[in-house]
Enzyme design. Structure first.
Site, mmCIF file in Angstrom:
data_model
loop_
_atom_site.group_PDB
_atom_site.id
_atom_site.type_symbol
_atom_site.label_atom_id
_atom_site.label_comp_id
_atom_site.label_asym_id
_atom_site.label_seq_id
_atom_site.Cartn_x
_atom_site.Cartn_y
_atom_site.Cartn_z
ATOM 1 N N ASP A 103 0.842 -1.199 0.000
ATOM 2 C CA ASP A 103 0.000 0.000 0.000
ATOM 3 C C ASP A 103 0.876 1.247 0.000
ATOM 4 O O ASP A 103 2.045 1.207 0.400
ATOM 5 C CB ASP A 103 -0.891 0.023 1.251
ATOM 6 C CG ASP A 103 -1.859 -1.148 1.268
ATOM 7 O OD1 ASP A 103 -2.200 -1.651 0.178
ATOM 8 O OD2 ASP A 103 -2.251 -1.561 2.373
HETATM 9 N N1 URA Z 1 -1.114 -6.049 3.762
HETATM 10 C C1 URA Z 1 -1.646 -4.790 3.789
HETATM 11 O O1 URA Z 1 -2.701 -4.561 4.357
HETATM 12 N N2 URA Z 1 -0.959 -3.823 3.149
HETATM 13 C C2 URA Z 1 0.231 -4.006 2.539
HETATM 14 O O2 URA Z 1 0.803 -3.054 2.011
HETATM 15 C C3 URA Z 1 0.768 -5.312 2.533
HETATM 16 C C4 URA Z 1 0.070 -6.316 3.141
#
Ligand code: URA
Length: 232
Positions: A103
């Site tokens: 993310d």
């Molecule tokens: N899980 C998440 O919620 N976000 C990420 O960036 C990676 C794994």
């Protein structure tokens, strides 16, 4: 392989642009300026210096990026700049893509490669490549929450439970999760499913790879595919 073909294969632009680099004296092998586009070079262990930067030959590119917050893994980013903007032009030209996604606000180890088969192998849940996440949780982490994360929780888009291979507290508000899948927002949704909330997320390992000590946020280095899943 011909020098012009080597430059082209490593992402130094069109054939015309590669020829121009040679004509400008911008490509060196050691101290020797390479000018003949047809010169044949062995690619094993080859390191060219192009416009002052050393470029080891890689048939396929695989790099580790220490992803900072504020960058998107999308190749067509919207609100935030793309992680690809942190890489030099030849890697972008080669078409490297993130191996899975982090993310925008997640930091840590992101692999990028131009090897489609490798992306498939590393992201397929069938191959069980473990990813390690360091989570900062809004509320104190309880043993019950950790147990539920290990037992499996149901997320809203799939009735099949997802479980952490390992879940351990590393502090009152921090925990380490090991996952072998990579569903959308998986860590955040798993935390929410057990009644907590993910306030910060950092990926510290992908398979056996960890971020090298001196690699600051925003920096990248070459990686070795064999080191991700070492053979026994
Ligand atoms: N899980 C998440 O919620 N976000 C990420 O960036 C990676 C794994």
């Amino acid at each position: 392989m011909r020098v012009a073909q080597i430059l082209f294969s490593q992402g130094f632009g069109s054939r015309r642009e590669c020829a121009a680099l040679l004509a400008a004296g911008s490509v060196l092998l050691g101290q020797r300026v390479l000018v003949d586009p047809d010169e044949d070079l062995a690619t094993d262990g080859l390191v060219l210096t192009v416009q002052g930067a050393d470029w080891p030959f890689h048939e396929h590119a695989l790099v580790m990026l220490h992803k900072p917050a504020g960058y998107e893994c999308s190749t067509r980013p919207g609100r935030w700049p793309s992680v690809l903007s942190l890489l030099p032009a030849p890697l972008r030209e080669r078409g490297v893509q993130p191996v899975g996604r982090l993310d925008e606000d997640t930091t840590g180890l992101l692999l990028l490669t131009d090897d489609g088969a490798l992306i498939h192998r590393l992201t397929s849940p069938r191959h069980h490549v473990p990813k390690v996440y360091e989570v900062t949780a809004r509320h104190a982490v309880t043993p019950e929450q950790l147990q539920r994360l290990r037992d499996g929780v149901v997320l809203d888009d799939d009735p099949a439970p997802v479980r952490a291979v390992a879940a351990e507290a590393t502090g009152e508000h921090t925990l380490r999760l090991v996952l072998t899948e990579g569903k959308y927002h998986q860590v955040k949704r798993m935390l929410a499913a057990v009644g907590n909330r993910c306030d910060a997320l950092h990926r510290s390992a992908f398979g056996a790879l960890t971020i090298p000590g001196g690699l600051a946020p925003g920096q990248w280095c070459w990686a070795d595919a064999a080191a991700i899943v070492p053979s026994r």
